[in-house]
Scaffold this motif. Structure first.
Motif, PDB file in Angstrom:
ATOM      1  N   GLU A 153      29.084  96.540  49.724  1.00  0.00           N
ATOM      2  CA  GLU A 153      29.516  97.398  48.611  1.00  0.00           C
ATOM      3  C   GLU A 153      30.179  96.598  47.504  1.00  0.00           C
ATOM      4  O   GLU A 153      30.147  97.000  46.337  1.00  0.00           O
ATOM      5  CB  GLU A 153      30.472  98.478  49.134  1.00  0.00           C
ATOM      6  N   ARG A 154      30.793  95.463  47.854  1.00  0.00           N
ATOM      7  CA  ARG A 154      31.384  94.600  46.840  1.00  0.00           C
ATOM      8  C   ARG A 154      30.372  93.610  46.281  1.00  0.00           C
ATOM      9  O   ARG A 154      30.712  92.752  45.463  1.00  0.00           O
ATOM     10  CB  ARG A 154      32.563  93.811  47.448  1.00  0.00           C
ATOM     11  N   ASN A 155      29.114  93.745  46.744  1.00  0.00           N
ATOM     12  CA  ASN A 155      28.029  92.871  46.315  1.00  0.00           C
ATOM     13  C   ASN A 155      28.322  91.404  46.639  1.00  0.00           C
ATOM     14  O   ASN A 155      27.997  90.493  45.880  1.00  0.00           O
ATOM     15  CB  ASN A 155      27.732  93.025  44.812  1.00  0.00           C
ATOM     16  N   VAL A 156      29.001  91.194  47.783  1.00  0.00           N
ATOM     17  CA  VAL A 156      29.195  89.842  48.295  1.00  0.00           C
ATOM     18  C   VAL A 156      27.929  89.459  49.035  1.00  0.00           C
ATOM     19  O   VAL A 156      27.586  90.047  50.057  1.00  0.00           O
ATOM     20  CB  VAL A 156      30.428  89.784  49.235  1.00  0.00           C
ATOM     21  N   VAL A 157      27.220  88.472  48.530  1.00  0.00           N
ATOM     22  CA  VAL A 157      25.907  88.139  49.072  1.00  0.00           C
ATOM     23  C   VAL A 157      26.011  87.177  50.246  1.00  0.00           C
ATOM     24  O   VAL A 157      25.447  87.415  51.306  1.00  0.00           O
ATOM     25  CB  VAL A 157      25.005  87.542  47.965  1.00  0.00           C
ATOM     26  N   THR A 158      26.740  86.062  50.072  1.00  0.00           N
ATOM     27  CA  THR A 158      26.809  85.037  51.111  1.00  0.00           C
ATOM     28  C   THR A 158      28.217  84.946  51.693  1.00  0.00           C
ATOM     29  O   THR A 158      29.166  85.557  51.189  1.00  0.00           O
ATOM     30  CB  THR A 158      26.415  83.663  50.551  1.00  0.00           C
ATOM     31  N   ASN A 159      28.333  84.143  52.740  1.00  0.00           N
ATOM     32  CA  ASN A 159      29.621  83.931  53.404  1.00  0.00           C
ATOM     33  C   ASN A 159      30.388  82.755  52.802  1.00  0.00           C
ATOM     34  O   ASN A 159      31.405  82.317  53.349  1.00  0.00           O
ATOM     35  CB  ASN A 159      29.395  83.659  54.900  1.00  0.00           C
ATOM     36  N   ASN A 160      29.922  82.246  51.667  1.00  0.00           N
ATOM     37  CA  ASN A 160      30.495  81.030  51.097  1.00  0.00           C
ATOM     38  C   ASN A 160      31.937  81.206  50.634  1.00  0.00           C
ATOM     39  O   ASN A 160      32.794  80.357  50.908  1.00  0.00           O
ATOM     40  CB  ASN A 160      29.635  80.530  49.930  1.00  0.00           C
ATOM     41  N   ALA A 161      32.237  82.292  49.930  1.00  0.00           N
ATOM     42  CA  ALA A 161      33.582  82.455  49.377  1.00  0.00           C
ATOM     43  C   ALA A 161      34.623  82.614  50.476  1.00  0.00           C
ATOM     44  O   ALA A 161      35.714  82.039  50.406  1.00  0.00           O
ATOM     45  CB  ALA A 161      33.617  83.662  48.440  1.00  0.00           C
ATOM     46  N   VAL A 162      34.288  83.385  51.512  1.00  0.00           N
ATOM     47  CA  VAL A 162      35.240  83.644  52.594  1.00  0.00           C
ATOM     48  C   VAL A 162      35.581  82.364  53.349  1.00  0.00           C
ATOM     49  O   VAL A 162      36.706  82.200  53.840  1.00  0.00           O
ATOM     50  CB  VAL A 162      34.655  84.706  53.563  1.00  0.00           C
ATOM     51  N   THR A 163      34.619  81.436  53.428  1.00  0.00           N
ATOM     52  CA  THR A 163      34.802  80.217  54.232  1.00  0.00           C
ATOM     53  C   THR A 163      34.928  78.954  53.392  1.00  0.00           C
ATOM     54  O   THR A 163      34.856  77.847  53.938  1.00  0.00           O
ATOM     55  CB  THR A 163      33.608  80.033  55.187  1.00  0.00           C
ATOM     56  N   SER A 164      35.129  79.094  52.085  1.00  0.00           N
ATOM     57  CA  SER A 164      35.171  77.924  51.190  1.00  0.00           C
ATOM     58  C   SER A 164      33.930  77.050  51.414  1.00  0.00           C
ATOM     59  O   SER A 164      34.029  75.869  51.758  1.00  0.00           O
ATOM     60  CB  SER A 164      36.455  77.109  51.391  1.00  0.00           C
ATOM     61  N   ASN A 165      32.781  77.687  51.263  1.00  0.00           N
ATOM     62  CA  ASN A 165      31.484  76.994  51.379  1.00  0.00           C
ATOM     63  C   ASN A 165      31.280  76.371  52.761  1.00  0.00           C
ATOM     64  O   ASN A 165      30.903  75.206  52.896  1.00  0.00           O
ATOM     65  CB  ASN A 165      31.327  75.936  50.283  1.00  0.00           C
ATOM     66  N   ASN A 166      31.561  77.178  53.802  1.00  0.00           N
ATOM     67  CA  ASN A 166      31.264  76.779  55.174  1.00  0.00           C
ATOM     68  C   ASN A 166      32.223  75.712  55.705  1.00  0.00           C
ATOM     69  O   ASN A 166      31.946  75.071  56.718  1.00  0.00           O
ATOM     70  CB  ASN A 166      29.820  76.259  55.277  1.00  0.00           C
ATOM     71  N   GLN A 167      33.374  75.539  55.045  1.00  0.00           N
ATOM     72  CA  GLN A 167      34.326  74.525  55.495  1.00  0.00           C
ATOM     73  C   GLN A 167      35.393  75.119  56.414  1.00  0.00           C
ATOM     74  O   GLN A 167      35.928  74.438  57.292  1.00  0.00           O
ATOM     75  CB  GLN A 167      34.983  73.849  54.281  1.00  0.00           C
ATOM     76  N   PHE A 168      35.733  76.378  56.228  1.00  0.00           N
ATOM     77  CA  PHE A 168      36.754  77.033  57.051  1.00  0.00           C
ATOM     78  C   PHE A 168      36.150  78.258  57.738  1.00  0.00           C
ATOM     79  O   PHE A 168      36.404  79.393  57.361  1.00  0.00           O
ATOM     80  CB  PHE A 168      37.954  77.467  56.192  1.00  0.00           C
ATOM     81  N   ASN A 169      35.353  78.008  58.756  1.00  0.00           N
ATOM     82  CA  ASN A 169      34.796  79.132  59.511  1.00  0.00           C
ATOM     83  C   ASN A 169      35.823  79.748  60.449  1.00  0.00           C
ATOM     84  O   ASN A 169      35.641  80.858  60.936  1.00  0.00           O
ATOM     85  CB  ASN A 169      33.567  78.662  60.297  1.00  0.00           C
ATOM     86  N   TYR A 170      36.894  79.002  60.716  1.00  0.00           N
ATOM     87  CA  TYR A 170      38.001  79.509  61.534  1.00  0.00           C
ATOM     88  C   TYR A 170      39.258  79.502  60.662  1.00  0.00           C
ATOM     89  O   TYR A 170      39.501  78.559  59.911  1.00  0.00           O
ATOM     90  CB  TYR A 170      38.202  78.642  62.769  1.00  0.00           C
ATOM     91  N   SER A 171      40.054  80.557  60.784  1.00  0.00           N
ATOM     92  CA  SER A 171      41.197  80.740  59.887  1.00  0.00           C
ATOM     93  C   SER A 171      42.224  79.624  60.038  1.00  0.00           C
ATOM     94  O   SER A 171      42.569  79.222  61.149  1.00  0.00           O
ATOM     95  CB  SER A 171      41.872  82.084  60.163  1.00  0.00           C
ATOM     96  N   ARG A 172      42.720  79.140  58.913  1.00  0.00           N
ATOM     97  CA  ARG A 172      43.824  78.179  58.935  1.00  0.00           C
ATOM     98  C   ARG A 172      45.138  78.832  58.519  1.00  0.00           C
ATOM     99  O   ARG A 172      46.177  78.176  58.485  1.00  0.00           O
ATOM    100  CB  ARG A 172      43.530  76.995  58.002  1.00  0.00           C
ATOM    101  N   ARG A 173      45.083  80.118  58.216  1.00  0.00           N
ATOM    102  CA  ARG A 173      46.293  80.805  57.769  1.00  0.00           C
ATOM    103  C   ARG A 173      47.104  81.378  58.924  1.00  0.00           C
ATOM    104  O   ARG A 173      48.306  81.600  58.792  1.00  0.00           O
ATOM    105  CB  ARG A 173      45.938  81.949  56.809  1.00  0.00           C
ATOM    106  N   VAL A 174      46.452  81.656  60.035  1.00  0.00           N
ATOM    107  CA  VAL A 174      47.135  82.323  61.145  1.00  0.00           C
ATOM    108  C   VAL A 174      47.421  81.322  62.260  1.00  0.00           C
ATOM    109  O   VAL A 174      46.864  80.223  62.303  1.00  0.00           O
ATOM    110  CB  VAL A 174      46.285  83.481  61.708  1.00  0.00           C
ATOM    111  N   THR A 175      48.304  81.712  63.170  1.00  0.00           N
ATOM    112  CA  THR A 175      48.642  80.888  64.328  1.00  0.00           C
ATOM    113  C   THR A 175      48.176  81.623  65.573  1.00  0.00           C
ATOM    114  O   THR A 175      48.780  82.615  65.981  1.00  0.00           O
ATOM    115  CB  THR A 175      50.155  80.642  64.393  1.00  0.00           C
ATOM    116  N   GLN A 176      47.097  81.159  66.154  1.00  0.00           N
ATOM    117  CA  GLN A 176      46.587  81.788  67.366  1.00  0.00           C
ATOM    118  C   GLN A 176      46.253  80.700  68.388  1.00  0.00           C
ATOM    119  O   GLN A 176      47.117  80.280  69.148  1.00  0.00           O
ATOM    120  CB  GLN A 176      45.373  82.670  67.064  1.00  0.00           C
ATOM    121  N   ILE A 177      45.008  80.204  68.409  1.00  0.00           N
ATOM    122  CA  ILE A 177      44.646  79.191  69.402  1.00  0.00           C
ATOM    123  C   ILE A 177      44.177  77.887  68.769  1.00  0.00           C
ATOM    124  O   ILE A 177      43.692  77.005  69.466  1.00  0.00           O
ATOM    125  CB  ILE A 177      43.555  79.709  70.360  1.00  0.00           C
TER     126      ILE A 177
END
Length: 966
Positions: free
Chosen positions: A927-951
């Protein structure tokens, strides 16, 4: 005659009375004859209670026929009926069922078992843990065994890559006080600023203390500012150094990550409007190699075992890990589309993997030393001393600068470059003290000095403006240094009144000096050489000159060293403050079942004025097996000097877009123009209520808690000026530009926060024979965190609450740590064989990122995960033990960031709206017309979150360890 007989009668009676009491001396040791210092000696049904000396010796006066009881952590209690023999040799038998560890943290009275204390205290036997767990440093060890403790390695976060921030009960890294041998330890010079857990906080670097030199760690899970002062809002970590004598231990451990992580490819990065998710591939990696080697030995000084010196030397190094994928999206900043990108790849003869970032743990090397000792002086006095030294070399990276990005010079780096932040971290601390008897009082006079220096050296980078000025090709820069120094002097008096209430009194005073310095980097690390006055370079007052940049745009070339511009001359500072504290404690036992503690502390800071904190805690023994305990307290944390005065610039990415953000102090002109108020102390209120149960083989503690922190200090989101705007906007723009930044962030008392929850710990011990035992332990923490009320802004900032404290900031505080964390341990021993199996559940966390457009945010909930650790060991002979095992045995990773798995939410920023500063609209990626996963992951560099503390994101780690006892 009668008078003489009466006198004779009195003399005989006195002699008989004297004869009824006898002085008994002795030594307490284990089955092998090793002395047990600080063993608890009591005379049953009396007020007598003493501790053994370092050499295990004791002296006590009692009547013949009395029962003497001896207890010590990890050993069965011994009971002895006193008779004619006045010199005693008592050997305690080790047993896994002896679960009443004695604690000294949280009380200034005599040590008590953790089950009988008025507040929850965890006791972690580090000497054993370093031989059984895969982890080798303190934060990793505690993160896996203590559910209330959270810490993971940070990535692409400037200096924070080399220091692991840690929290207790989800509160800030700077809200837990760290002690060494019961004495306050200094904090790091570094402020965590770059989008990580604990953003805006100043913590204590626990990994600067080598685990090999530690006896045990006591973790007090309760507010204790009234006892220990500022910072002890969440609790206290007390590191007790090794006191062993006439024996040593050498440990060598080696391991590496053997893992498979996932990433997508440019060709398959998703098409969400068409319902197509990214196509993930497995990337097999063997990296993150770690080598740790340590030696510990204790020497007796002179004739008495109470005089000793224990030495530890530790060396460890770790190599980096990489968990990024090939660089997706456009590669040529001069033109969009695959055609231009493919032409660039052909030109350089490389693949998209060439532009991959180093996302994962950083490279570090540590050399550390610990000295711990004491010298018995004449009478009852003891001179003690300890020192912790450390040197750490760290190397991490930032975001890749593409070949034709405006921040690159193709003539220097034709293929772009990955800038590196190298750090040198030096730690020095030493403490001395004298304790003994002063009349009927026990005294302890101590002084502890500590300092942390954090130097930055930026490599594989450049200063764009310097090249445009004179063709400079410099690629390495000294960016400056941060340092923090602290000196703490304490004088404590304690006395057991030995009255019917067993009253223990304590009084003390503390004087503390703190100093924070920021030293400028070399000129090229911060200067913009395209600032000109009358055609000449004027780094401070010149007017910026525009040029044609590498991406063919026209703009002001970036000044300073890319990724981390150095500290400017006007950033140099030397700030200090002092604090004075007076405190008192009282502990009473009105009945044998009821224990009550009270504490009061007055503190005065030279920069923040005075504060009075109090604490009241108690424990009631319903039976010998069951007790109820609770506490109520207030707390206080003065803003750190580092928080007040830090000035630095770093590159951050939001929604895949790079920004240069300057952290500016609250007394700066920019803060004044924006209306950001001066910092105030954080104030806390804490309550806890719990219960304990124990039997011979089983123990249970359950503690509910709630802590409210008023005026929580956070680092704001970014404010901007405007070139060509009004006078205020133009001045802010100029200030930021002078700091090589486009945006500014500030420390602020932005909110009130409440953390509530329950801690539950269960332990059961089986002993099948003298050689076979099994220990089962379950430990869990359940927490809820909530922001109370509206964001606290000044009248001047009304309407800018979402910038002052954005949803990203709120989510980090509330949902950045697991709200549920639980571990289950099974530890089995059989003769020379031992095995330890631990499953740890890390609960859900929430990742929040900028949504690529103003007031839109991407939010994804990451599911809880179970991580399994396994260690198997075998004792080849009395000297040699070999162990092997795995951390994260089944190679579990956190959920990947996928646009279709989360949602995009819009924040209402209309002042006066009923839903102001709340999310009012939710849309899917399609609905937001987000086509690829690039923006969410900084172009496939951060596929796992660096903002949270989990594992974390390292995956499976395999290790082999050799231990030599001598």
């Amino acid at each position: 005659m009668k008078k003489s007989l009466f006198i004779l009668f009195l003399l005989l009676s006195a002699g008989a009375a004297y004869a009824q009491s006898t002085n008994y001396n002795g030594i307490v040791s284990d089955e092998k004859g090793n002395p047990l210092g600080s063993a608890v000696i009591i005379i049953k049904n009396s007020k007598t209670k003493v501790l053994t000396s370092t050499s295990g010796e004791f002296s006590v006066t009692a009547e013949k026929g009395a029962i003497l009881e001896v207890s010590f952590t990890g050993f069965d209690k011994a009971s002895i009926k006193l008779g004619n023999e006045t010199t005693l040799s008592i050997k305690l038998v080790y047993t896994v069922s002896a679960i009443e560890e004695v604690v000294v943290t949280g009380t200034r009275g005599l040590p008590r078992s953790k089950i009988e204390s008025t507040v929850p205290v965890d006791v972690h036997d580090v000497k054993t843990l370093v031989t059984e767990l895969p982890q080798t440093n303190i934060t990793d060890i505690l993160n896996n065994i203590a559910p209330s403790f959270n810490s993971t390695t940070q990535t692409v976060a400037d200096g924070t890559d080399h220091v692991d921030p840690a929290t207790v009960r989800g509160l800030g890294p700077d809200q837990t006080l760290v002690l060494v041998n019961g004495k306050r330890r200094y904090t790091s010079a570094l402020v965590n600023v770059n989008g990580t857990m604990g953003r805006g906080s100043v913590g204590t670097d626990l990994n600067a203390i080598a685990a090999a030199g530690i006896d045990r760690i006591e973790l007090l899970r309760d507010g204790a500012a009234a006892q220990y002062g500022s910072d002890a809002i969440a609790g206290v970590i007390n590191v007790q150094l090794n006191r062993d004598i006439n024996k040593g231990r050498a440990i060598v451990s080696y391991g590496a990550n053997s893992t498979a992580y996932e990433s997508f490819t440019h060709a398959n990065s998703g098409n969400f409007p068409q319902g197509v998710n990214p196509n993930y591939i497995k990337n097999w990696a063997t990296d993150g190699h770690k080598l740790a080697a340590s030696v510990n030995y204790g020497f007796q000084i002179g004739k008495t075992k109470e005089s000793f010196i224990n030495l530890t030397v530790n060396y460890d190094q770790r190599e980096p890990t990489v968990r990024s994928g090939e660089r997706t999206g456009d590669l040529d900043n001069r033109a969009s589309g695959d055609g231009a990108s493919n032409a660039l790849l052909t030109q350089f003869g490389v693949t998209r993997n060439f532009f991959q970032m180093r996302v994962g743990q950083s490279r570090t090397k540590n050399i550390q030393g610990i000295i711990n000792g004491a010298v018995k002086t004449k009478g009852s006095s003891e001179f003690y001393f300890f020192s912790i030294l450390g040197n750490r070399k760290g190397n991490s990276t930032g975001f890749y600068r593409m070949p034709y990005q405006s921040t690159n010079i193709p003539a220097i780096y034709p293929r772009g470059f990955l800038p590196e932040i190298s750090s040198t971290i030096n730690d020095i601390s030493f403490g001395t003290g004298l304790k003994g008897k002063l009349g009927t009082w026990n005294y302890d006079l101590s002084n502890v000095y500590g300092q942390n220096e954090f130097s930055f050296f930026i490599e594989n980078t450049l200063n764009v403006s310097a090249w445009y000025n004179n063709g400079s090709t410099q690629t390495e820069f000294n960016a400056g240094k941060l340092s923090f120094r602290q000196n703490t002097t304490n004088f404590d008096l304690t006395k057991n009144l030995k009255d019917k209430w067993k009253t223990n009194l304590a009084f003390g005073a503390e004087f503390r000096y703190e100093n924070y310095r920021q030293e400028q980097g070399e000129e090229a690390s911060w200067g913009n050489y395209m600032r000109r006055t009358n055609g000449q370079v004027d780094l401070i007052n010149g007017t910026p000159t525009t040029v044609r940049l590498a991406d063919n745009s026209t703009g002001i070339p970036a000044g300073g060293s890319q990724v981390f511009p150095g500290f400017r001359p006007d950033n140099s500072l030397n700030e200090h403050r002092t604090s004075v504290a007076l405190y008192s404690d009282i502990e009473i036992e009105p009945t044998t079942n009821f224990l009550l503690d009270g504490a009061l502390r007055f503190e005065n800071y030279s920069d923040f004025g005075s504060n009075l904190s109090w604490k009241l805690s108690g424990r009631y023994k319903v039976s010998n097996a069951f007790s109820i305990r609770g506490s109520s307290s207030t707390g206080f944390r003065a803003p750190a000097l580092q928080q007040r005065f830090l000035t630095k610039t770093s590159t951050v990415f939001q929604g895949g877009i790079a920004f240069d953000d300057a952290t500016l102090p609250n007394n700066s002109k920019a803060a004044e123009l924006l209306g950001i108020p001066s910092l105030r102390p954080e104030i806390s209120q804490s309550f806890s209520l719990g219960a304990t149960f124990k039997s011979r083989n089983f123990s249970m503690t359950v503690d509910g808690f709630t802590t409210k922190v008023t005026d929580r200090i956070i680092l704001t989101d970014a404010f901007q000026g405007r070139n060509g705007g009004n006078a205020q906007e133009q001045e802010i723009y100029n200030i930021l530009l002078l700091n090589n930044a486009s945006r500014g962030v500030f420390m602020a008392n932005a909110t009130d926060l409440r953390t509530s929850g329950v801690d539950l710990i269960l332990s059961y011990n089986f002993r099948f024979s003298n050689k076979r035992s099994l220990k089962l332990e379950s430990a869990s923490t359940f927490t809820e965190r909530e922001i109370l009320g509206k964001t606290k802004v000044s009248a001047k900032l009304a309407g800018r609450e979402s910038t002052y404290m954005s949803p990203i900031n709120k989510a980090t505080l509330v949902d950045g740590n697991p709200k549920i964390k639980s571990s289950f341990l099974a530890s089995y021993r059989s003769g020379k064989f031992n095995m330890s199996l631990r499953n740890t559940y890390f609960g859900k966390v929430t990742h929040v990122e900028g949504g690529g457009a103003t007031n839109w945010f991407f939010i994804q909930e990451l599911e809880g995960k179970v991580v399994t650790d396994l260690t198997v060991g075998y004792k080849i002979n009395n000297t040699l033990r070999v162990s092997a095992g795995a951390n994260n045995l089944f190679d579990i990773y956190a959920d990947k960031l996928i646009a279709s798995k989360g949602s995009y939410k819009r924040l209402d920023v209309t002042v006066g709206s009923p839903t102001y500063d709340q999310f009012v609209e939710t849309r899917t990626a399609a609905e937001r017309n987000v086509v690829t996963n690039n923006a969410v992951t900084s172009n496939n560099q951060f596929n796992y979150s660096r903002r949270v503390t989990q594992i974390g994101m390292n995956g499976r780690y395999l290790f082999l360890r050799v231990q030599i006892d001598f």
